[in-house]
Scaffold this active site. Structure first.
Site, PDB file in Angstrom:
ATOM      1  N   LYS A 127      12.696  -6.463   0.878  1.00 55.64           N
ATOM      2  CA  LYS A 127      12.081  -7.492  -0.143  1.00 55.64           C
ATOM      3  C   LYS A 127      10.615  -6.829  -0.153  1.00 55.64           C
ATOM      4  CE  LYS A 127       8.631 -10.403   0.019  1.00 55.64           C
ATOM      5  NZ  LYS A 127       7.950 -10.192  -1.217  1.00 55.64           N
ATOM      6  N   PRO A 128      10.214  -6.031  -1.349  1.00 58.31           N
ATOM      7  CA  PRO A 128       9.204  -5.316  -1.686  1.00 58.31           C
ATOM      8  C   PRO A 128       8.050  -6.411  -1.852  1.00 58.31           C
ATOM      9  CG  PRO A 128      10.502  -5.258  -3.727  1.00 58.31           C
ATOM     10  CD  PRO A 128      11.487  -5.949  -2.519  1.00 58.31           C
TER      11      PRO A 128
ATOM     12  N   CYS B 229      -3.532   0.931   7.116  1.00 57.09           N
ATOM     13  CA  CYS B 229      -3.486   0.292   8.284  1.00 57.09           C
ATOM     14  C   CYS B 229      -4.349   0.946   9.190  1.00 57.09           C
ATOM     15  CB  CYS B 229      -2.371  -0.235   8.852  1.00 57.09           C
ATOM     16  SG  CYS B 229      -1.212   1.047   8.915  1.00 57.09           S
TER      17      CYS B 229
ATOM     18  N   ASN C 120       0.671  -1.303   0.032  1.00 57.53           N
ATOM     19  CA  ASN C 120      -0.037  -0.235  -0.012  1.00 57.53           C
ATOM     20  C   ASN C 120       0.958   1.286   0.034  1.00 57.53           C
ATOM     21  OD1 ASN C 120       0.882  -0.734   2.612  1.00 57.53           O
ATOM     22  ND2 ASN C 120      -0.797   0.287   3.442  1.00 57.53           N
TER      23      ASN C 120
ATOM     24  N   GLU D 277       4.463  -4.680  12.299  1.00 55.84           N
ATOM     25  CA  GLU D 277       3.226  -3.846  12.189  1.00 55.84           C
ATOM     26  C   GLU D 277       2.140  -4.346  11.278  1.00 55.84           C
ATOM     27  OE1 GLU D 277       0.736  -1.382  10.701  1.00 55.84           O
ATOM     28  OE2 GLU D 277       2.530  -0.798   9.462  1.00 55.84           O
ATOM     29  N   LEU D 278       1.028  -4.751  11.873  1.00 61.34           N
ATOM     30  CA  LEU D 278       0.028  -5.676  11.146  1.00 61.34           C
ATOM     31  C   LEU D 278      -1.145  -4.890  11.143  1.00 61.34           C
ATOM     32  CD1 LEU D 278       0.894  -8.880  13.149  1.00 61.34           C
ATOM     33  CD2 LEU D 278       2.040  -7.730  10.819  1.00 61.34           C
TER      34      LEU D 278
ATOM     35  N   GLY E  66       2.572  -5.712   7.220  1.00 62.08           N
ATOM     36  CA  GLY E  66       1.733  -6.405   6.275  1.00 62.08           C
ATOM     37  C   GLY E  66       0.463  -7.035   7.296  1.00 62.08           C
ATOM     38  N   SER E  67      -0.147  -8.047   6.574  1.00 64.03           N
ATOM     39  CA  SER E  67      -1.577  -8.682   7.214  1.00 64.03           C
ATOM     40  C   SER E  67      -1.113  -9.232   8.551  1.00 64.03           C
ATOM     41  CB  SER E  67      -2.172  -9.350   6.152  1.00 64.03           C
ATOM     42  OG  SER E  67      -1.257 -10.542   6.228  1.00 64.03           O
TER      43      SER E  67
ATOM     44  N   GLU F 119     -11.197  -6.896   8.971  1.00 65.28           N
ATOM     45  CA  GLU F 119     -10.349  -5.941   8.307  1.00 65.28           C
ATOM     46  C   GLU F 119     -10.950  -5.744   6.823  1.00 65.28           C
ATOM     47  OE1 GLU F 119      -6.246  -3.720   7.912  1.00 65.28           O
ATOM     48  OE2 GLU F 119      -6.316  -6.025   8.094  1.00 65.28           O
TER      49      GLU F 119
END
Length: 503
Positions: free
Chosen positions: A181-182, A290, A158, A256-257, A234-235, A391
């Site tokens: 790593k994108p 997020c 995002n 950071e989810l 990420g998720s 979510e």
């Protein structure tokens, strides 16, 4: 060579040990423009040999990089900021094409990236250890803060460029090396950014980038014994998998989810301001933030007024070509997320929710291709419906009516998520109580969705551990080392040093 042109599109290599290198895998991943589904580039699908080469390169470079004074490391970073500033428009356009955000939002992301790196560079001579009072005579006790070593940054799709700045800047300034790593959906801006790293002349191995899937390339990076810290955005599902994978080596983690940020509007709130904030905090970046407003909890006494004004405001949002300056919202980033959003809407409607506006994929013209969804408001939503529990991460805003402040707190704290929450009220007692009891990492009080570069960003519960930004974020890339030093006391009578032999 960063890339080569073939079959009418750019093909990107990997950046390892200060060089652009080909992969022996011979495999490529197609990158699509989410606005029209056109393949705009191909990136290398790295294999285990590529990952191992990146890890070993970072390992070789780390000690010399750590030994360099932090202010010298910061000079490299500031050169990188200036190089990015010179190509601000170029990178904004890349972000629009690969991620779908509007051009104005993309410019903001480039600016945020520069701000993250600048803050990191300015912190170079500010983080410090401690000199403690000793237990014994003739003793020094110190706590030193040292880098972890080789670190890995796994970035979400995002904010593909800003997340590189958020992770790479703090990692490098504190003496770590890092492999980025994108996400495979949005790797182009990150790869182009590493060309700037190459041009600035960072020592080989200090910063590497490998591309590929999270389940394969990401897994190899996380499970390697060379990796000492992994920073993830990420998720929740991805975070849980990484948490398990890192267990064998007890690798340090910063996760950071996802979140399910509630937007609480009480009976004494400034409704007009709350409406404007609710729209901004839901539909920015097509709802793909997020800390976005994931559901409104509005008091019965103002629910009708708030809902009417909110729907009227959403009607004014323009969806379309993200390069159009009059457009407010572009497409979703992927078809999978689009399907998830539509499923949540349909499940909630089946349980009794009503669509006040939107609720479907637009069609005709530009919308016949791409991953579009109408700005949507759902009413008559109950706390047990999918729209209130899961979510959404998209342009759908469910409205739940509440009868009291206490009910809102109960709903928020019953959620397994704990990233952020919004509260709109003029009652300072309730504001203070909310900050004491809301089980989230960030609380916005009568405030739009925002963030300070020198603040802190992290979640509670399933929304993660650790965090980023500010001095606390810098600290996250350092571990503590305690040093006990015995010394010979200087005898002022005879000019000699002596040691207390009684010890």
């Amino acid at each position: 060579m960063m890339k080569f042109h073939k079959d009418g599109m750019d093909h990107y290599h990997l950046y390892i040990d200060g060089k652009w290198v080909e992969s022996k895998s011979g495999k490529w991943i197609e990158v699509q423009n989410p606005a029209n589904e056109q393949v705009i580039a191909k990136v290398t699908d790295a294999d285990k040999d590529d990952v191992q080469a990146a890890l070993q390169s970072a390992q070789r470079a780390q000690q010399a990089w750590q030994a360099m004074p932090s202010v010298q490391r910061a000079e490299y970073i500031m050169k990188l900021v200036e190089a990015l500033r010179q190509k601000r428009d170029y990178f904004a356009r890349l972000l629009v094409m690969e991620q779908g955000k509007t051009y104005g939002e993309a410019l903001g992301e480039v600016d945020d990236t520069m701000a993250y790196f600048t803050f990191a560079a300015e912190s170079a001579n500010k983080y410090k250890g401690d000199l403690l009072q000793p237990t014994h005579e003739d003793e020094l006790v110190m706590v030193q803060k040292v880098p972890y070593g080789v670190t890995v940054g796994l970035c979400a799709w995002n904010y593909p460029l800003a997340l590189v700045g958020r992770k790479l800047g703090p990692a490098l300034v504190t003496g770590n090396t890092m492999i980025i790593k994108p996400h495979e959906l949005t790797p182009i801006a990150s790869l182009e950014f590493f060309q700037l790293i190459h041009e600035v002349g960072f020592p080989p191995g200090v910063a590497n980038i490998v591309t590929g899937s999270g389940t394969e390339v990401g897994q190899m990076l996380v499970t390697s014994p060379i990796t000492k810290l992994v920073s993830v955005t990420g998720s929740v599902r991805a975070g849980q998998a990484i948490y398990k994978s890192a267990a064998d080596n007890i690798t340090a983690l910063s996760l950071e989810l996802g979140g399910k940020a509630p937007f609480i509007v009480l009976e004494d709130a400034d409704v007009d301001f709350a409406v404007e904030a609710a729209v901004n905090a839901r539909f920015t970046n097509c709802g793909q933030v997020c800390i976005c407003n994931e559901m409104v909890l509005v008091h019965d006494k103002v629910a009708d007024e708030f809902t009417e004004k909110l729907v009227n405001r959403v009607k004014k949002l323009k969806v379309g070509d993200p390069f159009d300056p009059e457009v407010n919202m572009g497409p979703k980033a992927s078809p999978g997320d689009l399907d998830k959003i539509d499923r949540i809407v349909q499940e909630s409607v089946a349980k009794g929710a009503k669509v006040a506006i939107g609720g479907k994929r637009p069609t005709g013209g530009i919308f016949d291709k791409g991953y579009w969804y109408e700005p949507t408001v759902l009413v008559d939503v109950k706390p047990d419906m999918a729209a209130a529990r899961q979510e959404i991460f998209g342009p759908v805003l469910p409205i739940v009516r509440i009868s009291s402040f206490e009910e809102a707190i109960e709903i928020v704290n019953a959620s397994p998520y704990g990233l952020s929450a919004y509260l709109f009220t003029e009652d300072y007692n309730k504001m203070i109580h909310a900050t004491n009891v809301l089980q989230v990492g960030t609380v916005f009080l009568n405030q739009n969705m925002t963030g300070c570069i020198n603040a802190y960003h992290g979640g509670h519960k399933l929304s993660g551990i650790g965090g980023e930004d500010g001095e606390y974020g810098i600290e996250g890339y350092l571990q503590k080392r305690t040093i006990y030093m015995r010394y010979k006391r200087f005898n002022q009578t005879n000019g000699n040093s002596q040691v207390d032999e009684k010890r």
